[in-house]
Design a protein around this motif. Structure first.
Motif, short mmCIF file in Angstrom:
data_model
loop_
_atom_site.label_atom_id
_atom_site.label_comp_id
_atom_site.label_asym_id
_atom_site.label_seq_id
_atom_site.Cartn_x
_atom_site.Cartn_y
_atom_site.Cartn_z
N ALA A 99 -6.05 1.13 -13.14
CA ALA A 99 -4.88 0.81 -12.58
C ALA A 99 -3.56 1.72 -12.62
CB ALA A 99 -3.66 -0.62 -13.71
N CYS A 123 -2.90 6.65 -5.96
CA CYS A 123 -4.26 6.23 -5.29
C CYS A 123 -5.35 6.77 -4.84
CB CYS A 123 -3.98 4.75 -4.97
SG CYS A 123 -3.16 3.54 -5.94
N TRP A 139 -10.76 1.51 -4.49
CA TRP A 139 -9.20 0.96 -4.69
C TRP A 139 -9.00 -0.08 -4.05
CZ3 TRP A 139 -4.67 4.47 -1.11
CH2 TRP A 139 -3.31 3.91 -1.37
N THR A 141 -7.15 -3.97 -4.22
CA THR A 141 -5.96 -4.36 -4.58
C THR A 141 -6.14 -6.74 -4.42
OG1 THR A 141 -4.52 -4.12 -2.39
CG2 THR A 141 -3.65 -2.90 -4.00
N ALA A 145 -3.41 -8.40 -8.65
CA ALA A 145 -2.19 -6.71 -8.49
C ALA A 145 -1.31 -7.54 -8.07
CB ALA A 145 -2.50 -6.45 -6.81
N LYS A 161 5.22 -2.98 -10.09
CA LYS A 161 4.17 -3.34 -9.39
C LYS A 161 3.02 -2.14 -9.29
CE LYS A 161 7.95 -5.05 -5.93
NZ LYS A 161 7.67 -5.05 -4.82
N VAL A 162 1.42 -3.05 -9.23
CA VAL A 162 0.32 -2.35 -9.37
C VAL A 162 0.32 -1.43 -7.34
CG1 VAL A 162 -1.82 -2.63 -9.06
CG2 VAL A 162 -0.83 -4.21 -11.13
N GLY A 164 -2.80 0.26 -6.44
CA GLY A 164 -3.99 -0.41 -6.80
C GLY A 164 -4.58 0.03 -7.55
#
Length: 194
Positions: A99, A123, A139, A141, A145, A161-162, A164
């Motif tokens: 992540a 990413c 990659w 999301t 996510a 926050k994610v 990816g």
């Protein structure tokens, strides 16, 4: 022995492999650490490192996936058996999942948007680093996510926050090309007389 490839050749053929088509062997811990060092070499205005990594390997991936599946089922109790299987394997599709977590926040000099872009660059760099080590990557999301309940399971803090989830492994099928946009549809030239 690995074949060396010129960067221009790599970029002209770079392709993601779907996560469910990534199998063993996966990268070792040392290889993952090397990939993360390379991934960290991105534009980063103010040297803030407004991102961090969470690495999922081994048995923990299954436990987290199953716990996230319970969240999905609570929200959608009518999920098909196939979708329940999908939910139960979110982090086990590839041997390693990383992540990339954005820690972008208001800053006196560095716009938050630039910090978010830096996480996106991480990413892509991680995908290229995985490829450079002889692995394939994807990659992704998906709903987890963006879900705070899943974040608690994934080691993502409330203020983060994610950017990816990068799935890394060995491709089980050859990569296939997909349509790419025509330059005439995505490029605007300004002030070019040639």
């Amino acid at each position: 022995m690995k074949t060396e490839i010129k960067l221009i050749d790599y970029l002209s053929t770079r392709r993601s492999i779907p996560a469910f088509q990534l199998g063993e062997p996966g990268p070792s811990r040392t290889e993952v650490e090397d990939m993360l060092k390379l991934a960290s070499r991105v534009p980063d205005h103010g040297k803030l490192a407004p991102w961090r990594f969470v690495v999922y390997r081994g048995e923990g991936r299954r436990r987290i996936s199953e716990a996230m599946a319970k969240i999905a089922l609570a929200d959608r109790p009518d999920l098909s058996e196939e979708m329940v299987r999908v939910e139960n394997t979110r982090l086990t599709r590839a041997p390693v999942v990383v992540a990339v977590v954005s820690r972008a926040a208001p800053h006196v000099k560095v716009p938050e948007w630039e910090q978010v872009l830096s996480a996106g660059a991480v990413c892509l760099n991680l995908i290229m680093a995985a490829n450079a080590h002889g692995y394939a990557a994807n990659w992704i999301t998906e709903w987890y996510a963006f879900d705070p309940r899943a974040h608690a399971l994934l080691g993502v803090e409330p203020h983060e926050k994610v950017a990816g989830f990068i799935h890394i492994g060995t491709p089980t099928v050859p990569p296939t090309e997909r349509p790419r946009p025509e330059l005439s549809e995505i490029v605007t030239w300004v002030g070019d007389d040639g």
